[in-house]
Write a protein that holds these residues in place. Structure first.
Motif, short mmCIF file in Angstrom:
data_model
loop_
_atom_site.label_atom_id
_atom_site.label_comp_id
_atom_site.label_asym_id
_atom_site.label_seq_id
_atom_site.Cartn_x
_atom_site.Cartn_y
_atom_site.Cartn_z
N GLY A 7 9.83 -14.63 20.28
CA GLY A 7 10.76 -15.16 19.30
C GLY A 7 10.10 -15.63 18.02
N LEU A 8 8.83 -15.26 17.83
CA LEU A 8 8.08 -15.65 16.63
C LEU A 8 8.05 -14.48 15.67
N ARG A 9 8.99 -14.42 14.76
CA ARG A 9 9.10 -13.26 13.88
C ARG A 9 8.34 -13.44 12.58
N GLU A 10 8.12 -14.66 12.15
CA GLU A 10 7.32 -14.88 10.95
C GLU A 10 6.60 -16.21 11.10
N CYS A 33 -1.78 -7.07 12.18
CA CYS A 33 -1.28 -6.26 11.06
C CYS A 33 -0.57 -7.11 10.02
N ASP A 34 -0.11 -8.30 10.38
CA ASP A 34 0.59 -9.14 9.40
C ASP A 34 -0.26 -10.33 8.95
N TRP A 35 -1.58 -10.26 9.17
CA TRP A 35 -2.49 -11.25 8.62
C TRP A 35 -3.16 -10.65 7.39
N SER A 36 -3.42 -11.47 6.41
CA SER A 36 -4.09 -11.00 5.20
C SER A 36 -5.09 -12.02 4.71
N TYR A 37 -6.16 -11.52 4.10
CA TYR A 37 -7.03 -12.37 3.30
C TYR A 37 -6.46 -12.39 1.88
N ILE A 38 -6.45 -13.56 1.28
CA ILE A 38 -5.89 -13.73 -0.06
C ILE A 38 -6.99 -13.68 -1.11
N HIS A 39 -6.75 -12.91 -2.17
CA HIS A 39 -7.69 -12.84 -3.29
C HIS A 39 -6.89 -12.81 -4.59
#
Length: 321
Positions: free
Chosen positions: A139-142, A163-169
Motif C-alpha cells: 500500500g506504499l505507492r509514493e 527504479c523510483d529512487w534518484s540522486y538529485i543534481h
C-alpha cells in the motif's frame, strides 16, 4: 518466536503472480532475460542510445545463444562507462514501466498476510529488485522519505536501489540538457555522491531545477555495491543478529556483500529456508551457506507461487491458512 529476515531476488518478482495470469510485458524478467528479445523495450533503449543499443547488440545475442556467461559477467567486462550509465537509465525506466503494470492479488500480498498473522507480526524484507511491486502490495505507492522503509513493523531494505529512487543534481547550463547527457560525460571515476546533494523517492519525470540520476546498481557481479542508505544497512545488521529464521525466495546468493553481512551478523543457530524454481537452484544456494555451519538448511523447488500455497510457508511463519 523471533521476527524473520526474508531475502527476495529476481525470481520473486518474476513469480509474483500466478503463472497462468502472466503477461510478459507486465512481469519483471530474471537478470539474464533483461537483454533477451522477448523482454527488450526498444522504445526505452532508443532514448539512451547509441550507448544502450550498442551494449545490447553485443551482449544480447551472446546471452540469447547461451554463450556460457551471465549478464553480470558480461557487464563486468564493459570498458565504456557511458554504456554502463546508459544501462542505469534504461533499467530505471524499464522497471518503472513494469511497476505501472502492478497486478493484484499476488504472492507478495499473500506473503505480507502471513507476516501480519504471525506471532510477532514483524519481518525484515531484503530485496534486490528494482521494481516497486512489493511496495505497492504493502500500500506504499509514493514514499518521499527513505526512513519510511525501515520505520514500521515490516521493514524493507532495497540493497541495490529502486527504479523510483534518484540522486538529485542541480541543473547547470554548461553540463547538458538531460540527466543522461550530464552523467555519461563525467569523468571515468565519478561517483554520484560526488556531484549530488541527496537521494529521494518520487515517480516524476525530467524537469524543474534538478537533474535526477538513477539510484540503482547495475547488475555486474562482485562490483555491485549497496545503494540504499547506510542507516538501512545498520537496521539490517541488527535484525540479522537477532533473527532465528531466514527465508530466501528467488535469490541465487550471488551478492558477496550480503553474504558477508550474514556471515558477520548471524552468529546464533538459524533456520534457512530456500525457495527456488528448481532443485538445482535450491542446491546451489545451499552450497553457498553450508560452509557457515550455523544454519539448519531446508528448501523447496517450483518457485514462489508453489511455496506460498503450501504447508511449508505456513509452518515457516507459525500460522495456518
Amino acid at each position: 518466536m523471533k521476527s524473520p529476515v526474508i531475502i527476495l531476488g529476481a525470481g520473486a518478482s518474476f513469480d509474483y503472480i500466478d503463472p497462468t495470469l502472466r503477461d510478459i510485458q507486465q512481469i519483471p524478467p530474471l537478470t539474464d532475460q533483461l537483454v533477451s528479445h522477448a523482454y527488450l523495450n526498444r522504445g526505452i533503449a532508443k532514448k539512451y542510445s547509441p550507448e544502450v543499443e550498442n551494449l545490447f547488440s553485443v551482449i544480447g545475442p551472446k546471452i540469447n545463444n547461451g554463450i556460457g556467461k551471465t549478464l553480470e559477467q558480461f557487464l563486468v567486462q564493459v570498458s565504456d562507462r557511458r554504456e554502463v550509465v546508459g544501462m542505469q537509465f534504461y533499467l530505471k525506466d524499464f522497471f518503472l514501466d513494469i511497476s505501472r503494470g502492478f497486478r493484484s492479488p499476488n504472492n507478495y500480498k499473500a506473503l505480507l498476510n502471513y507476516i501480519q498473522r504471525s506471532e510477532t507480526k514483524e519481518a525484515t524484507i531484503v530485496t534486490f529488485n528494482y521494481d516497486t511491486l512489493l511496495e505497492q502490495s504493502m500500500g506504499l505507492r509514493e514514499i518521499n522519505d527513505l526512513s519510511a522503509y525501515v520505520n514500521g513493523p515490516i521493514k524493507v531494505i532495497k540493497m541495490h536501489g529502486s527504479c523510483d529512487w534518484s540522486y538529485i543534481h542541480r541543473k547547470n547550463s554548461r553540463e547538458g540538457d538531460t540527466a543522461f547527457a550530464v552523467l555519461k560525460n563525467l569523468g571515468p571515476n565519478y561517483k554520484p555522491s560526488d556531484i549530488c546533494t541527496d537521494t529521494y523517492v518520487q515517480n516524476s519525470s525530467e524537469g524543474g531545477e534538478f537533474h535526477r540520476f538513477p539510484a540503482l546498481a547495475v547488475p555486474a557481479g562482485e562490483t555491485k555495491t549497496f545503494v540504499c542508505p547506510n542507516s538501512h544497512i545498520e537496521v539490517l545488521k541488527k535484525e540479522l543478529a537477532k533473527t532465528d529464521r531466514i527465508l530466501v525466495i528467488g535469490w541465487k546468493a550471488g551478492d558477496p556483500h550480503l553474504l558477508n553481512l550474514i556471515k558477520e551478523c548471524v552468529t546464533q543457530p538459524t533456520s534457512l529456508f530456500i525457495v527456488s524454481g528448481s532443485k538445482d537452484g535450491v542446491d546451489k544456494v545451499m552450497g553457498k551457506f553450508k560452509p557457515y555451519g550455523k544454519f539448519s538448511l531446508m528448501g523447496q523447488e517450483n518457485g514462489f507461487s508453489s511455496f506460498i500455497h503450501r504447508d511449508s510457508c505456513a509452518t515457516f511463519f507459525g500460522t495456518t491458512y
